[in-house]
Motif scaffolding. Structure first.
Motif, PDB file in Angstrom:
ATOM      1  N   ALA A   1     -37.400 -50.260 -28.435  1.00  0.00           N
ATOM      2  CA  ALA A   1     -36.998 -50.692 -27.222  1.00  0.00           C
ATOM      3  C   ALA A   1     -36.613 -52.115 -27.033  1.00  0.00           C
ATOM      4  O   ALA A   1     -35.696 -52.480 -26.645  1.00  0.00           O
TER       5      ALA A   1
ATOM      6  N   ALA B   1     -41.883 -47.010 -30.720  1.00  0.00           N
ATOM      7  CA  ALA B   1     -41.050 -46.943 -29.384  1.00  0.00           C
ATOM      8  C   ALA B   1     -41.151 -48.243 -28.818  1.00  0.00           C
ATOM      9  O   ALA B   1     -40.016 -48.638 -28.492  1.00  0.00           O
TER      10      ALA B   1
ATOM     11  N   ASP C   1     -41.991 -41.663 -25.677  1.00  0.00           N
ATOM     12  CA  ASP C   1     -42.744 -41.322 -26.635  1.00  0.00           C
ATOM     13  C   ASP C   1     -43.948 -40.069 -26.215  1.00  0.00           C
ATOM     14  O   ASP C   1     -44.364 -40.519 -24.915  1.00  0.00           O
TER      15      ASP C   1
ATOM     16  N   THR D   1     -39.357 -48.541 -22.003  1.00  0.00           N
ATOM     17  CA  THR D   1     -40.301 -47.476 -22.617  1.00  0.00           C
ATOM     18  C   THR D   1     -41.005 -46.566 -21.822  1.00  0.00           C
ATOM     19  O   THR D   1     -41.115 -47.061 -20.597  1.00  0.00           O
TER      20      THR D   1
ATOM     21  N   TYR E   1     -29.616 -43.919 -34.877  1.00  0.00           N
ATOM     22  CA  TYR E   1     -29.095 -43.915 -33.618  1.00  0.00           C
ATOM     23  C   TYR E   1     -27.674 -44.761 -33.591  1.00  0.00           C
ATOM     24  O   TYR E   1     -26.937 -44.457 -33.192  1.00  0.00           O
TER      25      TYR E   1
ATOM     26  N   VAL F   1     -36.686 -45.457 -24.187  1.00  0.00           N
ATOM     27  CA  VAL F   1     -37.239 -44.970 -25.395  1.00  0.00           C
ATOM     28  C   VAL F   1     -38.812 -44.384 -24.986  1.00  0.00           C
ATOM     29  O   VAL F   1     -39.623 -45.139 -24.359  1.00  0.00           O
TER      30      VAL F   1
ATOM     31  N   ILE G   1     -33.926 -42.291 -26.167  1.00  0.00           N
ATOM     32  CA  ILE G   1     -34.466 -41.838 -27.600  1.00  0.00           C
ATOM     33  C   ILE G   1     -35.623 -41.270 -27.488  1.00  0.00           C
ATOM     34  O   ILE G   1     -36.500 -41.999 -26.949  1.00  0.00           O
TER      35      ILE G   1
END
Ligand code: C5P
Length: 216
Positions: free
Chosen positions: A24, A20, A123, A31, A214, A121, A6
């Protein structure tokens, strides 16, 4: 089996990092805070007194970055630097270095290596566009600049770091401009990304919105 990803991209202080980690946590995934990698590079550039405008020397630093992420923080060349990389002057230098294509290329494999089962995840600014173009879900997280400056101000004060709201606001506008205007990996919503405005949502609402996107 390839691990699902993601991606959460957006401007500085849009809440990406917090959101994030919570996602996670909910999914039991790991992450990638890609901004931290740019900040670590900036710190290494400072430590080694490399001229920020020397694109190749900066890329060399990125290539040989000796970092290690662990549960309570991150070390650079063996030194614990978790709070050091959060300082504004380090973030500003990271933002000034970030347009360098050789630097970005040097960091690509390092970022992709974070992709592990059961999932990631990630970012940053270009997670959905460049680093993980095949992500399972892409989020573009925005918030108005004043809300972001106030958020960053509170974060710094809570950490006992002195801050000035006017200066933060000016810095943030400048950083937005640099991230959006650069020709390499500019800050834009990836194709297929869902845009979420976090100025109107609580952190929990933002997290729930992303989790339900999701799961559907
Ligand atoms: O997100 P954060 O403020 O920690 O990132 C520091 C700087 O690193 C940003 O201002 C941005 O210019 C750069 N960056 C980037 N691409 C990423 C993450 C961060 O260019 N994926």
């Amino acid at each position: 089996q390839i691990a699902p990803v993601i991606t959460i991209d957006g401007p500085t202080a849009s809440g990406k990092g917090t959101v994030a980690s919570l996602i996670a946590q909910a999914l039991g995934w790991s992450t990638l805070d890609s901004g931290a990698i740019y900040r670590l590079t900036a710190l290494a550039v400072l430590n080694h007194q490399v001229p920020p405008d020397d694109a190749l020397a900066v890329a060399q630093i990125a290539e040989h970055l000796d970092v290690s992420f662990h549960v309570n923080g991150v070390t650079l060349e063996g030194q614990e630097v978790s709070s050091l990389i959060r300082q504004e002057h380090v973030g500003n230098l990271a933002s000034r270095l970030a347009p360098n294509p050789a630097l970005r290329a040097a960091l690509l494999a390092r970022q992709r290596a974070f992709r592990r089962l059961p999932g990631l995840v990630a970012d940053g600014r270009d997670m959905g566009t460049i680093v993980f173009p095949d992500a399972d879900l892409k989020i573009f997280l925005v918030a108005d600049v004043l809300a972001r400056a106030e958020r960053r101000y509170k974060q710094l004060i809570d950490k006992g770091i002195s801050a000035n709201l006017e200066d933060l606001l000016a810095d943030m506008r400048e950083r937005d401009r640099r991230d959006i205007d650069r020709s390499v990996a500019p800050l834009v919503a990836a194709q297929g990304a869902h845009t979420i405005d976090s100025s109107k949502l609580t952190i929990d609402q933002t997290v729930q919105t992303i989790l339900s996107l999701y799961r559907t």
